[in-house]
Design an enzyme around this catalytic site. Structure first.
Site, PDB file in Angstrom:
ATOM      1  N   GLY A  79       0.701  -1.209  -0.054  1.00  0.00           N
ATOM      2  CA  GLY A  79       0.080  -0.150   0.127  1.00  0.00           C
ATOM      3  C   GLY A  79       0.764   1.168   0.059  1.00  0.00           C
ATOM      4  CG  ASP A  80      -0.245   4.154   2.706  1.00  0.00           C
ATOM      5  OD1 ASP A  80      -0.456   3.275   3.263  1.00  0.00           O
ATOM      6  OD2 ASP A  80      -0.663   5.309   3.184  1.00  0.00           O
ATOM      7  CD  GLU A  81       2.161  -0.610   6.301  1.00  0.00           C
ATOM      8  OE1 GLU A  81       1.753  -0.221   7.080  1.00  0.00           O
ATOM      9  OE2 GLU A  81       2.414  -1.669   5.573  1.00  0.00           O
TER      10      GLU A  81
END
Length: 159
Positions: A79-81
């Protein structure tokens, strides 16, 4: 076996795990692990669409790569990690200084398609230092993730 993230070209979660297992062997060189999660990413996807969200993730990866030295790595773990492994001066003071510079870089405006996303995203960062904070990759990731969550909660409370 693929070792890179298809979207950003950074290393992926699978490769990071293997890398950390080797990096945490007894007698290994110290390093800093920065566990990072974007703040406000869902809003970009919801308002501007997933294409702009993908574009944002690529730009974030490019901005993060600016902080890498020759023996450092960046991985998008989902995701956004993102996770960054920094080998230079592995201490908490240096890690905090780098984290502050990363926050400033990520919070600059982005041009996504025809739109400029002002104040669209920030980043929360949790830091773990090997070997002080943990002797294996699972401990380090858990500690850094917990510290990232604390950073995220702290930022939500700011007016």
């Amino acid at each position: 076996m693929a070792v890179t993230d298809e979207l950003t070209g950074t290393y992926n979660r699978r490769w990071l795990k293997l890398y950390l297992e080797k990096a945490c062997l007894k007698g290994s060189q110290p390093f800093m692990l920065l566990y990072m999660d974007l703040d406000g990413f869902k809003k970009v996807n919801d308002l501007l669409g997933h294409g702009c969200g993908d574009q944002l993730l690529m730009e974030v990866a490019w901005r993060l790569e600016e902080f890498l030295g020759p023996s450092d790595i960046l991985s998008r773990i989902g995701g956004d990690e993102f996770v960054m492994i920094l080998r230079q001066k592995a201490d908490n003071g240096e890690a905090q200084r780098i984290a502050e510079m990363i926050c400033r870089s990520i919070s600059r405006p982005y041009t996504l398609g025809d739109d400029t996303a002002e104040d669209a995203v920030g980043i929360s960062i949790g830091i773990a230092v090997f070997p002080e904070d943990g002797e294996n990759h699972e401990q380090l990731m858990k500690i850094a993730d917990k510290r990232m969550y604390v950073d995220k909660q702290r930022k939500k409370k700011k007016p």
